[in-house]
Design a protein around this motif. Sequence first.
Motif, PDB file in Angstrom:
ATOM      1  N   ALA A   1      -4.803   1.195   5.194  1.00 30.31           N
ATOM      2  CA  ALA A   1      -5.027   0.247   4.307  1.00 30.31           C
ATOM      3  C   ALA A   1      -5.780  -0.953   4.018  1.00 30.31           C
ATOM      4  O   ALA A   1      -5.954  -1.055   4.661  1.00 30.31           O
TER       5      ALA A   1
ATOM      6  N   PRO B   1      -4.650  -3.930  -1.977  1.00 31.18           N
ATOM      7  CA  PRO B   1      -4.638  -3.342  -3.974  1.00 31.18           C
ATOM      8  C   PRO B   1      -5.932  -4.070  -4.426  1.00 31.18           C
ATOM      9  O   PRO B   1      -6.498  -3.390  -4.374  1.00 31.18           O
TER      10      PRO B   1
ATOM     11  N   SER C   1       1.161  -1.086   0.281  1.00 30.58           N
ATOM     12  CA  SER C   1       0.197  -0.521   0.184  1.00 30.58           C
ATOM     13  C   SER C   1       0.799   1.299   0.313  1.00 30.58           C
ATOM     14  O   SER C   1       0.243   2.448  -0.594  1.00 30.58           O
TER      15      SER C   1
END
Length: 149
Positions: free
Chosen positions: A74, A77, A24
């Motif tokens: 976070a 992704p 991240s």
Amino acid sequence: MAELMIRKMEISDINDVMEVEKKSFSSPWTEEIFNQELVENKHAHYFVMLIEKKVIGYVGLWAILDDAQITNIAILPELRGNKFGEKLFRFTIQQVLRMGANRLSLEVRASNTVAQHLYRKFGLVPGGIRKNYYRDNNEDAIVMWVNLS
């Protein structure tokens, strides 16, 4: 349907959190920093988000008196765009309120408009700029905050 869960981060979660962290951020925190936050910082509160017992995201915050600051947040992704960040942020605000904080703040990269949009959904507004805040490329950070009371 996969089971989604958010709970307090434990020392045993650090390796999984490091996977999220490294994927991240261009300047990821180290395992030592997370360990220090969990063990030594009495103001630190960290939570992990899991699906089927796999860490897919995390959030850290500091709560001091009636102020709270998100240190990092976070989601893996490959799982972004599925509202996990929004769910984690909503949970974080609930925790901050439970801790008695009246204000919440964070820093976000000036170029990270996706995150800024998410934070605005929860009422955060820009309150200042930290020039050259990010060491990896000297990018400015936008300080965003919301009055929760």
